[in-house]
Design a protein around this motif. Sequence first.
Motif, PDB file in Angstrom:
ATOM      1  N   VAL A  82      -3.924  -4.842   7.952  1.00 20.81           N
ATOM      2  CA  VAL A  82      -3.844  -4.151   9.478  1.00 20.81           C
ATOM      3  C   VAL A  82      -3.053  -2.893   9.405  1.00 20.81           C
ATOM      4  O   VAL A  82      -3.504  -1.769  10.236  1.00 20.81           O
ATOM      5  CB  VAL A  82      -3.089  -5.327  10.294  1.00 20.81           C
ATOM      6  N   GLY A  83      -2.031  -2.751   8.691  1.00 17.19           N
ATOM      7  CA  GLY A  83      -1.061  -1.451   8.766  1.00 17.19           C
ATOM      8  C   GLY A  83      -2.108  -0.341   8.251  1.00 17.19           C
ATOM      9  O   GLY A  83      -2.002   0.849   8.916  1.00 17.19           O
ATOM     10  N   PHE A  84      -2.959  -0.549   7.253  1.00 17.57           N
ATOM     11  CA  PHE A  84      -3.961   0.356   6.777  1.00 17.57           C
ATOM     12  C   PHE A  84      -5.059   0.690   7.723  1.00 17.57           C
ATOM     13  O   PHE A  84      -5.227   1.729   8.234  1.00 17.57           O
ATOM     14  CB  PHE A  84      -4.571   0.086   5.355  1.00 17.57           C
ATOM     15  N   ALA A  85      -5.561  -0.436   8.173  1.00 15.40           N
ATOM     16  CA  ALA A  85      -6.740  -0.229   9.087  1.00 15.40           C
ATOM     17  C   ALA A  85      -6.649   0.438  10.465  1.00 15.40           C
ATOM     18  O   ALA A  85      -7.484   1.161  10.989  1.00 15.40           O
ATOM     19  CB  ALA A  85      -7.451  -1.558   9.110  1.00 15.40           C
ATOM     20  N   MET A  86      -5.386   0.026  10.817  1.00 16.80           N
ATOM     21  CA  MET A  86      -5.179   0.541  12.116  1.00 16.80           C
ATOM     22  C   MET A  86      -4.637   1.748  12.303  1.00 16.80           C
ATOM     23  O   MET A  86      -3.905   2.249  13.216  1.00 16.80           O
ATOM     24  CB  MET A  86      -4.131  -0.381  12.783  1.00 16.80           C
ATOM     25  N   GLN A  87      -4.418   2.712  11.056  1.00 18.48           N
ATOM     26  CA  GLN A  87      -3.990   4.026  11.492  1.00 18.48           C
ATOM     27  C   GLN A  87      -4.953   4.586  12.379  1.00 18.48           C
ATOM     28  O   GLN A  87      -6.278   4.100  12.519  1.00 18.48           O
ATOM     29  CB  GLN A  87      -4.289   4.530  10.056  1.00 18.48           C
ATOM     30  N   PRO A  88      -4.688   5.755  13.110  1.00 17.24           N
ATOM     31  CA  PRO A  88      -5.681   6.244  14.271  1.00 17.24           C
ATOM     32  C   PRO A  88      -7.133   6.526  13.877  1.00 17.24           C
ATOM     33  O   PRO A  88      -8.090   5.948  14.702  1.00 17.24           O
ATOM     34  CB  PRO A  88      -4.986   7.475  14.627  1.00 17.24           C
ATOM     35  N   GLU A  89      -7.395   7.040  12.784  1.00 15.20           N
ATOM     36  CA  GLU A  89      -8.804   7.072  12.578  1.00 15.20           C
ATOM     37  C   GLU A  89      -9.672   5.921  12.191  1.00 15.20           C
ATOM     38  O   GLU A  89     -10.699   5.387  12.747  1.00 15.20           O
ATOM     39  CB  GLU A  89      -9.169   8.082  11.293  1.00 15.20           C
ATOM     40  N   LEU A  93       1.903   2.823   7.541  1.00 14.40           N
ATOM     41  CA  LEU A  93       1.081   3.276   6.599  1.00 14.40           C
ATOM     42  C   LEU A  93       1.298   3.517   5.380  1.00 14.40           C
ATOM     43  O   LEU A  93       0.609   3.103   4.323  1.00 14.40           O
ATOM     44  CB  LEU A  93       0.201   4.411   7.089  1.00 14.40           C
ATOM     45  N   HIS A  94       2.341   4.271   4.990  1.00 12.53           N
ATOM     46  CA  HIS A  94       2.738   4.528   3.550  1.00 12.53           C
ATOM     47  C   HIS A  94       2.805   3.334   2.774  1.00 12.53           C
ATOM     48  O   HIS A  94       2.916   3.224   1.680  1.00 12.53           O
ATOM     49  CB  HIS A  94       3.950   5.512   3.505  1.00 12.53           C
ATOM     50  N   ALA A  95       3.836   2.371   3.473  1.00 10.13           N
ATOM     51  CA  ALA A  95       4.236   1.039   2.969  1.00 10.13           C
ATOM     52  C   ALA A  95       2.951   0.381   2.454  1.00 10.13           C
ATOM     53  O   ALA A  95       2.778  -0.306   1.532  1.00 10.13           O
ATOM     54  CB  ALA A  95       4.945   0.306   3.909  1.00 10.13           C
ATOM     55  N   ALA A  96       1.637   0.329   3.570  1.00  8.64           N
ATOM     56  CA  ALA A  96       0.649  -0.432   3.379  1.00  8.64           C
ATOM     57  C   ALA A  96      -0.287   0.254   2.094  1.00  8.64           C
ATOM     58  O   ALA A  96      -0.814  -0.651   1.361  1.00  8.64           O
ATOM     59  CB  ALA A  96      -0.162  -0.412   4.812  1.00  8.64           C
ATOM     60  N   ILE A  97      -0.350   1.526   2.132  1.00  9.47           N
ATOM     61  CA  ILE A  97      -0.997   2.163   0.778  1.00  9.47           C
ATOM     62  C   ILE A  97      -0.186   1.627  -0.380  1.00  9.47           C
ATOM     63  O   ILE A  97      -1.061   1.354  -1.276  1.00  9.47           O
ATOM     64  CB  ILE A  97      -1.160   3.560   1.229  1.00  9.47           C
ATOM     65  N   ALA A  98       0.993   1.720  -0.349  1.00 11.29           N
ATOM     66  CA  ALA A  98       1.659   1.286  -1.580  1.00 11.29           C
ATOM     67  C   ALA A  98       1.392  -0.395  -2.141  1.00 11.29           C
ATOM     68  O   ALA A  98       1.143  -0.529  -3.429  1.00 11.29           O
ATOM     69  CB  ALA A  98       3.239   1.344  -1.434  1.00 11.29           C
ATOM     70  N   VAL A  99       1.520  -0.924  -0.945  1.00  5.48           N
ATOM     71  CA  VAL A  99       1.074  -2.450  -1.358  1.00  5.48           C
ATOM     72  C   VAL A  99      -0.333  -2.881  -1.691  1.00  5.48           C
ATOM     73  O   VAL A  99      -0.664  -3.376  -2.971  1.00  5.48           O
ATOM     74  CB  VAL A  99       1.447  -3.432  -0.107  1.00  5.48           C
ATOM     75  N   LEU A 100      -1.339  -2.113  -1.109  1.00 12.23           N
ATOM     76  CA  LEU A 100      -2.580  -2.240  -1.142  1.00 12.23           C
ATOM     77  C   LEU A 100      -3.000  -1.490  -2.640  1.00 12.23           C
ATOM     78  O   LEU A 100      -3.841  -2.307  -3.430  1.00 12.23           O
ATOM     79  CB  LEU A 100      -3.431  -1.468  -0.303  1.00 12.23           C
ATOM     80  N   PHE A 157      -9.659 -11.842   0.863  1.00 11.87           N
ATOM     81  CA  PHE A 157     -10.842 -11.121   1.316  1.00 11.87           C
ATOM     82  C   PHE A 157     -10.692 -10.631   2.754  1.00 11.87           C
ATOM     83  O   PHE A 157     -11.076  -9.459   3.157  1.00 11.87           O
ATOM     84  CB  PHE A 157     -11.930 -12.135   1.359  1.00 11.87           C
ATOM     85  N   HIS A 158     -10.273 -11.380   3.671  1.00 10.48           N
ATOM     86  CA  HIS A 158     -10.284 -11.190   5.059  1.00 10.48           C
ATOM     87  C   HIS A 158      -9.636  -9.836   5.549  1.00 10.48           C
ATOM     88  O   HIS A 158     -10.017  -9.107   6.223  1.00 10.48           O
ATOM     89  CB  HIS A 158     -10.023 -12.279   6.077  1.00 10.48           C
ATOM     90  N   PRO A 159      -8.387  -9.444   4.749  1.00 12.39           N
ATOM     91  CA  PRO A 159      -7.846  -8.118   5.037  1.00 12.39           C
ATOM     92  C   PRO A 159      -8.508  -7.052   4.627  1.00 12.39           C
ATOM     93  O   PRO A 159      -8.532  -5.911   5.121  1.00 12.39           O
ATOM     94  CB  PRO A 159      -6.486  -8.346   4.403  1.00 12.39           C
TER      95      PRO A 159
END
Length: 265
Positions: A107-114, A147-154, A185-187
């Motif tokens: 969610v943290g990644f997908a919900m970035q403004p773009e 976002l930066h934390a989401a990118i790190a985890v993913l 899968f779902h995230p």
Amino acid sequence: MPEIILHHYPESPFAEKIRLILGFKRLSYWSVSVPMMLPKPDVIALTGGYRRAPTMQIGSDIYCDSALIADVLERIQPEPSLYPPAHAASARVLAAWADQHWFAAGVGFAMQPEGFNSMFERYSAEHRAAFIEDRKAFRKGAPRMALHAAIAVLSEHLGRIERQFSDGRSFLLGADATIPDFSFFHPLWFIQRATAVAGFLCAYPHVLQWMRRVAAFGHGNPTRLASAEAIEIARAGATATSRQETVQAPGPCPRGARVAVAPTA
Ligand SMILES: N[C@@H](CCC(=O)N[C@@H](CS)C(=O)NCC(=O)O)C(=O)O
């Protein structure tokens, strides 16, 4: 076979998890479409206050939370199993981690403004604004994963999963799908729906192939049902106890014990 009623909306990742499990188990069910934000009077009437999606109804029993719904579906249709004996404990632990932390990163990644704008492209400006306000109030000030934390985890875990798939396995724990496949899968499916940022996943071709395998389970066999009809069924229907079904209590909790229930996420 009890009549399954799924209350859900198309955009919900946790609902997608359950739709795919219904496909995996080749089940037929009634599909009730619910709103993606408050007000949800029919949902609240059935759940007594729980607003999240999905929920599952059988007669007058309402099952809240996708982990419980998966357990109940396993009881209804044991094969193919989500929790095969060789992985019964580890599969649940992995799925629980993914439903909480992997989902927060997705969610943290997908919900970035773009990402948000591309996911909500077909909705009006009013609908978007109302959705943002609804979720702000729902989170009560708790921040989304940055976002930066989401990118790190993913990136860390997608990299590991990608390398693991190079041994030729089809699913996360081996040749067959188990509960973590649906929870991981779902995230990622949510990220794919945020088309402007979904290219992030292209760095993980084995993961994308696995996603196609999971998506290929489909959504089972749904038939639309109006929520007013579902409420009538709840009013008239039997409970699991009156249907003489065994309800599995989580942990050492004897039937009839007084318990307190609180959400963890
Ligand atoms: N722990 C729950 C989480 C469910 C959840 O958070 N669902 C989201 C949609 S994916 C939700 O209901 N958001 C608020 C809403 O739709 O009103 C589960 O596993 O079912």
